[in-house]
Motif scaffolding. Structure first.
Motif, PDB file in Angstrom:
ATOM      1  N   THR A 184       0.815  -1.221   0.000  1.00  0.00           N
ATOM      2  CA  THR A 184       0.000   0.000   0.000  1.00  0.00           C
ATOM      3  C   THR A 184       0.840   1.259   0.000  1.00  0.00           C
ATOM      4  OG1 THR A 184      -0.116  -0.014   2.411  1.00  0.00           O
ATOM      5  CG2 THR A 184      -1.877  -1.141   1.211  1.00  0.00           C
ATOM      6  N   GLY A 185       2.145   1.146   0.272  1.00  0.00           N
ATOM      7  CA  GLY A 185       2.945   2.351   0.449  1.00  0.00           C
ATOM      8  C   GLY A 185       3.619   2.875  -0.795  1.00  0.00           C
ATOM      9  N   LEU A 186       3.336   2.302  -1.958  1.00  0.00           N
ATOM     10  CA  LEU A 186       4.031   2.706  -3.174  1.00  0.00           C
ATOM     11  C   LEU A 186       3.683   4.142  -3.566  1.00  0.00           C
ATOM     12  CD1 LEU A 186       5.880   1.662  -5.497  1.00  0.00           C
ATOM     13  CD2 LEU A 186       3.787   1.150  -6.752  1.00  0.00           C
ATOM     14  N   THR A 187       4.715   4.958  -3.786  1.00  0.00           N
ATOM     15  CA  THR A 187       4.497   6.350  -4.197  1.00  0.00           C
ATOM     16  C   THR A 187       5.262   6.704  -5.459  1.00  0.00           C
ATOM     17  OG1 THR A 187       6.319   7.105  -2.777  1.00  0.00           O
ATOM     18  CG2 THR A 187       4.090   7.118  -1.830  1.00  0.00           C
ATOM     19  N   TYR A 238      -1.445   1.829 -12.351  1.00  0.00           N
ATOM     20  CA  TYR A 238      -0.038   1.463 -12.322  1.00  0.00           C
ATOM     21  C   TYR A 238       0.811   2.712 -12.536  1.00  0.00           C
ATOM     22  CZ  TYR A 238      -0.684  -3.497 -11.828  1.00  0.00           C
ATOM     23  OH  TYR A 238      -1.001  -4.736 -11.322  1.00  0.00           O
ATOM     24  N   LEU A 239       1.609   3.034 -11.540  1.00  0.00           N
ATOM     25  CA  LEU A 239       2.385   4.272 -11.573  1.00  0.00           C
ATOM     26  C   LEU A 239       3.470   4.206 -12.639  1.00  0.00           C
ATOM     27  CD1 LEU A 239       2.806   4.951  -7.743  1.00  0.00           C
ATOM     28  CD2 LEU A 239       0.991   5.705  -9.293  1.00  0.00           C
ATOM     29  N   GLY A 240       3.529   5.261 -13.443  1.00  0.00           N
ATOM     30  CA  GLY A 240       4.568   5.367 -14.451  1.00  0.00           C
ATOM     31  C   GLY A 240       4.297   4.606 -15.714  1.00  0.00           C
ATOM     32  N   ASP A 275      -1.180  -7.273  -0.002  1.00  0.00           N
ATOM     33  CA  ASP A 275      -1.772  -5.924  -0.012  1.00  0.00           C
ATOM     34  C   ASP A 275      -2.144  -5.428  -1.405  1.00  0.00           C
ATOM     35  OD1 ASP A 275      -2.439  -4.732   2.421  1.00  0.00           O
ATOM     36  OD2 ASP A 275      -0.356  -4.405   2.926  1.00  0.00           O
ATOM     37  N   MET A 276      -1.182  -5.342  -2.323  1.00  0.00           N
ATOM     38  CA  MET A 276      -1.449  -4.913  -3.700  1.00  0.00           C
ATOM     39  C   MET A 276      -0.457  -5.597  -4.629  1.00  0.00           C
ATOM     40  SD  MET A 276      -3.988  -2.717  -4.007  1.00  0.00           S
ATOM     41  CE  MET A 276      -3.722  -2.015  -5.644  1.00  0.00           C
ATOM     42  N   PRO A 277      -0.860  -5.910  -5.871  1.00  0.00           N
ATOM     43  CA  PRO A 277       0.139  -6.334  -6.855  1.00  0.00           C
ATOM     44  C   PRO A 277       1.161  -5.214  -7.038  1.00  0.00           C
ATOM     45  CG  PRO A 277      -2.083  -6.760  -7.654  1.00  0.00           C
ATOM     46  CD  PRO A 277      -2.208  -5.893  -6.431  1.00  0.00           C
ATOM     47  N   SER A 278       2.427  -5.553  -7.048  1.00  0.00           N
ATOM     48  CA  SER A 278       3.471  -4.531  -7.060  1.00  0.00           C
ATOM     49  C   SER A 278       3.356  -3.631  -8.279  1.00  0.00           C
ATOM     50  CB  SER A 278       4.843  -5.187  -7.017  1.00  0.00           C
ATOM     51  OG  SER A 278       5.062  -5.749  -5.745  1.00  0.00           O
ATOM     52  N   GLY A 279       3.446  -2.347  -8.018  1.00  0.00           N
ATOM     53  CA  GLY A 279       3.358  -1.344  -9.071  1.00  0.00           C
ATOM     54  C   GLY A 279       2.033  -0.634  -9.103  1.00  0.00           C
ATOM     55  N   ALA A 280       1.004  -1.199  -8.468  1.00  0.00           N
ATOM     56  CA  ALA A 280      -0.328  -0.595  -8.485  1.00  0.00           C
ATOM     57  C   ALA A 280      -0.514   0.303  -7.270  1.00  0.00           C
ATOM     58  CB  ALA A 280      -1.412  -1.667  -8.509  1.00  0.00           C
ATOM     59  N   CYS A 281      -1.131   1.447  -7.485  1.00  0.00           N
ATOM     60  CA  CYS A 281      -1.418   2.396  -6.419  1.00  0.00           C
ATOM     61  C   CYS A 281      -2.596   1.899  -5.586  1.00  0.00           C
ATOM     62  CB  CYS A 281      -1.727   3.764  -7.026  1.00  0.00           C
ATOM     63  SG  CYS A 281      -2.353   4.982  -5.861  1.00  0.00           S
ATOM     64  N   ALA A 282      -2.416   1.847  -4.270  1.00  0.00           N
ATOM     65  CA  ALA A 282      -3.456   1.312  -3.389  1.00  0.00           C
ATOM     66  C   ALA A 282      -4.676   2.212  -3.300  1.00  0.00           C
ATOM     67  CB  ALA A 282      -2.886   1.085  -1.991  1.00  0.00           C
ATOM     68  N   GLY A 304       2.404   8.326  -6.413  1.00  0.00           N
ATOM     69  CA  GLY A 304       1.266   7.907  -5.614  1.00  0.00           C
ATOM     70  C   GLY A 304       1.185   8.711  -4.316  1.00  0.00           C
ATOM     71  N   PRO A 305       0.010   8.786  -3.688  1.00  0.00           N
ATOM     72  CA  PRO A 305      -1.234   8.211  -4.198  1.00  0.00           C
ATOM     73  C   PRO A 305      -1.763   8.986  -5.411  1.00  0.00           C
ATOM     74  CG  PRO A 305      -1.654   9.455  -2.189  1.00  0.00           C
ATOM     75  CD  PRO A 305      -0.162   9.419  -2.362  1.00  0.00           C
TER      76      PRO A 305
END
Length: 539
Positions: free
Chosen positions: A150-153, A197-199, A185-192, A426-427
């Motif tokens: 969830t913390g991907l920015t 998908y960021l970028g 939590d989330m598939p990696s790369g996806a904004c929670a 993100g977010p």
């Protein structure tokens, strides 16, 4: 009511629990890892059968042809990676052969994640996460994605870094294997928060990102698991309790978003007028089907009476196709005003099949002036694409507007542009953000259609009606299904449901009707599934 949390809300809940002294971050991480392992064995019971060397099985115990089950666990540089190390350790304790890969520098791991990294290192190695992971994971029984949660920015899949090589789902499929991929939590790369998908700016993000059979969420599901690309990439959503049950999200920053659910539905005692009278306006000759679909939906969902208001040119056409639904001739806005003198008309629907001419605009103005519960759909919205502010000036709090993506972009071009822009950090702005802002601007409930339908009111209330996972209903992509939905909302408002309540219930029932019928659905089938759906829901 099922609440959906943003990443910030979840962090606030965890932090409050830790600061209160009731739990430590390390304990939460252990519970999360245990929850993931429980979810794996609940989803695939065959994997729970112990085999391989372990505390109760020596290597000599194994049959010659029996090999230990293999798992590949991908860990990231934050606490999500810490959860992954716990999962790896618990699987190994059950006799699994586990390979662990780390994305990032182990010396920079947060304290709790570093502790679990060291615990794993006491028994086995950690390899850097790179392209060779595909070779390692191709014949594994299980892959666990705990890289970013969830913390991907920031964008994860930079050009030339890992890119296409990380999608273990596709790798297993290419080898003819049944992919078992679990996301933490989330598939990696996806904004929670947004599901984006960021970028990523390509046409199909699923060509180069992690996709999961199911995603394990903790305490509550997250917004991005039901929105945009995240709603597809997550697969099934499994929510595991980690001991935060008494922590309610209203106490944390941000407004609450819920999953849409039915409210009421079945009739109580009374006569037909006690259940409301819905008026559906029809288009002219050759354009009457949409109104009849909406009218049938309004009648089936429980409106006591339904009338189709038809121009003179379409009277015979409508009369030949209506039975329980009444018919009245309405020629222009003046005729509508005269009909609305009947106070028993409790809700009105305009738009389906009406055309985009000046007469449609006049009818919309006439209807809104009466201040009755009103649903505006299709042409009643598109008519105002050149000057949407003209519509917003006359909308009132008892209205619901139901745009699909194209109509939303015409009414709210700046919001649509912002929503459709590539997400770089993100977010990211989400469909929830766009719909909430649209509701404030319009001054009424906005139902933004799609597989991830979002419903918002001007006061900030918001819900998501997800048609994904076990509720996936691709058959709704058929001509006229939106007209039926408009009729459902109108029928419920005629019965006295509030605009938000009517929109949420109608959207939910709409999907349930599609699931009840299944493949081959056409719009005419939707209203006829309501009796079975109401019985299942106990309404």
């Amino acid at each position: 009511m099922t609440e959906l949390l943003t990443a910030a809300q979840m962090r606030a809940i965890e932090q409050a629990a830790i600061e209160s002294g009731e739990v430590t971050g390390l304990e939460l991480m252990e519970r999360a890892g245990q929850g993931v392992v429980e979810a794996i064995f609940e989803e695939w019971p065959e994997l729970a059968e112990e085999r391989g060397a372990g505390p109760s099985h020596s290597p000599e115990y194994l049959d010659k042809d029996e090999k230990p089950r293999r798992a590949v666990v991908l860990c990231g540089p934050g606490n999500n990676g810490g959860d992954g190390f716990v999962v790896a350790r618990l699987l190994k304790e059950r006799g699994w052969a586990v390979e662990v890969f780390l994305y990032g520098d182990p010396d920079k791991l947060p304290p709790d994640a570093k502790t679990n990294y060291e615990r794993w290192r006491e028994s086995d190695a950690v390899r850097p996460l790179c392209e060779e992971v595909i070779d390692a994971g191709g014949d594994a029984d299980l892959a666990v994605d705990a890289v970013f949660g969830t913390g991907l920015t920031r964008p994860f899949l930079d050009q030339g870094e890992i890119q296409n090589e990380l999608n273990l789902w596709q790798a297993a499929s290419r080898r003819g294997a049944a992919p078992r991929v679990v996301a933490v939590d989330m598939p990696s790369g996806a904004c929670a928060d947004s599901g984006l998908y960021l970028g990523y700016a390509g046409e199909n993000p699923f060509d180069s990102v992690v996709m999961a059979n199911f995603t394990v969420s903790f305490h509550r599901a997250k917004l991005g698991q039901f929105l945009s690309d995240g709603a597809v990439a997550c697969g099934k959503i499994v929510v595991k309790d980690i001991g935060l049950a008494d922590r309610d999200s209203p106490a944390v920053p941000g407004k609450v978003v819920t999953l849409a659910a039915p409210s009421g539905g079945g009739k109580a005692a009374g006569h037909k007028y006690s259940h409301g009278h819905a008026l559906i306006l029809s288009g002219g000759h050759g354009k009457t089907g949409a109104a009849r679909l909406a009218a049938r939906g309004a009648l089936r969902i429980g409106a006591g009476l339904v009338t189709v208001g038809s121009p003179r040119s379409a009277m015979f056409e409508n009369a030949a196709n209506l039975t329980a639904i009444m018919l009245r001739q309405i020629d222009g806005a003046h005729g509508l005003v005269e009909l609305m003198e009947d106070e028993r008309l409790s809700a009105i629907c305009l738009g389906p099949g009406m055309g985009r001419g000046a007469d449609t605009q006049a009818m919309v103005f006439a209807a809104l002036k009466e201040k009755r519960p009103t649903v505006l759909d299709a042409d009643a919205l598109t008519r105002f694409e050149m000057k949407p502010e003209v519509l917003f000036e006359v909308l009132h709090e008892d209205c619901v507007i139901t745009p699909h993506g194209g109509e939303f972009a015409r009414l709210f071009p700046d919001l649509a542009e912002k929503l459709n822009a590539p997400a770089t950090t993100g977010p990211a702005d989400s469909k929830v953000d766009a719909t909430r802002e649209a509701a404030i601007r319009a001054g009424c409930v906005v139902l933004f259609k799609g597989p991830d339908t979002v419903i918002a009111a001007p006061d900030g209330r918001c819900s998501v009606n997800s048609a994904h996972y076990e509720r996936s209903a691709p058959w709704l992509a058929t001509a006229g299904s939106g007209d039926v939905l408009a009729g459902f909302i109108t029928g419920l408002m005629a019965r006295g449901f509030s605009p938000m309540q009517a929109a949420e219930t109608a959207a939910y029932v709409h999907v349930e009707c599609a699931l009840e019928f299944g493949p081959g659905l056409i719009a005419e089938d939707l209203p006829e599934q309501i009796p079975a759906v109401f019985r299942k829901l106990g309404l």
